[in-house]
Design an enzyme around this catalytic site. Structure first.
Site, mmCIF file in Angstrom:
data_model
loop_
_atom_site.group_PDB
_atom_site.id
_atom_site.type_symbol
_atom_site.label_atom_id
_atom_site.label_comp_id
_atom_site.label_asym_id
_atom_site.label_seq_id
_atom_site.Cartn_x
_atom_site.Cartn_y
_atom_site.Cartn_z
ATOM 1 N N TYR A 36 -6.054 -0.819 9.733
ATOM 2 C CA TYR A 36 -6.431 -0.488 8.368
ATOM 3 C C TYR A 36 -7.299 0.763 8.379
ATOM 4 C CZ TYR A 36 -4.197 -4.618 6.563
ATOM 5 O OH TYR A 36 -3.244 -5.537 6.213
ATOM 6 N N ASN A 86 -13.614 6.433 4.528
ATOM 7 C CA ASN A 86 -13.768 5.510 5.661
ATOM 8 C C ASN A 86 -12.879 5.854 6.849
ATOM 9 O OD1 ASN A 86 -15.775 3.950 4.487
ATOM 10 N ND2 ASN A 86 -14.314 2.578 3.500
ATOM 11 N N ASN A 113 -10.277 1.804 7.706
ATOM 12 C CA ASN A 113 -11.613 1.944 8.295
ATOM 13 C C ASN A 113 -11.637 1.814 9.813
ATOM 14 O OD1 ASN A 113 -11.148 -0.777 8.464
ATOM 15 N ND2 ASN A 113 -13.018 -1.420 7.413
ATOM 16 N N ASP A 165 -6.355 11.598 1.708
ATOM 17 C CA ASP A 165 -6.653 11.687 0.279
ATOM 18 C C ASP A 165 -8.107 12.076 0.039
ATOM 19 O OD1 ASP A 165 -8.115 8.689 -0.415
ATOM 20 O OD2 ASP A 165 -6.966 8.879 1.428
ATOM 21 N N HIS A 199 -4.528 6.032 -1.576
ATOM 22 C CA HIS A 199 -5.106 6.054 -0.233
ATOM 23 C C HIS A 199 -4.061 6.343 0.839
ATOM 24 C CE1 HIS A 199 -9.051 5.732 1.241
ATOM 25 N NE2 HIS A 199 -9.080 4.478 1.644
ATOM 26 N N TYR A 243 0.800 -1.220 0.000
ATOM 27 C CA TYR A 243 0.000 0.000 0.000
ATOM 28 C C TYR A 243 0.839 1.280 0.000
ATOM 29 C CZ TYR A 243 -3.781 -3.175 1.372
ATOM 30 O OH TYR A 243 -4.690 -4.204 1.420
#
Length: 209
Positions: free
Chosen positions: A85, A133, A87, A112, A40, A35
């Site tokens: 993560y 989220n 969320n 973002d 994100h 990631y």
């Protein structure tokens, strides 16, 4: 100033302040190597850039996050990269805010925004999650949407049928990276202004939105 005095000054700048942090500054992203350079994770990229500018090491594991304490604009701050993560980002934010008694109004979040083109920057003192989220989690955990935020544009999917999750977890093109770099610099330059003068002053000087 002698070279010896200069090194003493630099060493002093690297030391965390004696008192507890007055502000919590959060960069949103997902943990894991895959990631690292995704849309994100632009909040993490911005936070890492900010840390480098102010000689703050984000290396301590605490509050379900990687954190580092230092000083920006003569203000004691805690920089945070949640290791949950996206969320569940709010859990780490709440733990740190509660521990240091930091109110939502002094929790600054960088993240973002797909509603803005790459290179655009928007600074707000409060607002809804707007479908993000990570922000949704922070609002739920803090019980408030009145916290300052710096939104960095990453652009919308190329067509309506494009899956949004795939888009934000995709990597920037070379052209987007070139546009993004000065945007991140502007975001970092806005932080001392937010800490000392507020979001409205920072937006007037740095948004470019």
């Amino acid at each position: 100033m002698s070279i010896f005095d200069l090194f003493k000054k630099l060493d002093a700048e690297k030391k965390p302040p004696a008192g507890p942090p007055e502000w919590l500054i959060v960069g949103l992203g997902n943990p894991g190597k895959k990631y690292e350079c995704t849309r994100h994770n632009v909040g993490w990229l911005a936070l890492e850039t900010l840390a480098g500018m102010h000689r703050i090491s984000i290396s301590q594991l605490k509050f379900s996050a990687t954190v580092g304490q230092g000083t920006i604009a003569n203000t004691s701050v805690l920089l945070m990269k949640p290791q949950t993560y996206m969320n569940e980002s709010g859990r780490a934010v709440r733990e740190a805010a509660n521990f240091y008694h930091i109110p939502p109004e002094r929790v600054l979040v960088m993240y973002d925004d797909v509603s803005m083109t790459p290179g655009k920057l928007r600074i707000r003192a409060k607002g809804s999650a707007g479908g993000h989220n990570g922000i949704k989690s922070i609002i739920a955990q803090l019980g408030s949407d009145v916290f300052p935020r710096i939104k960095l544009g990453v652009g919308a999917p190329p067509h309506p049928e494009y899956d949004l999750a795939d888009w934000v977890l995709g990597t920037f093109t070379n052209a987007e990276q070139e546009i993004l770099a000065p945007c991140i610099d502007r975001a970092c330059a806005s932080v001392p202004i937010i800490l000392t003068q507020g979001c409205a002053a920072a937006a007037n000087q740095k948004s470019g939105a």
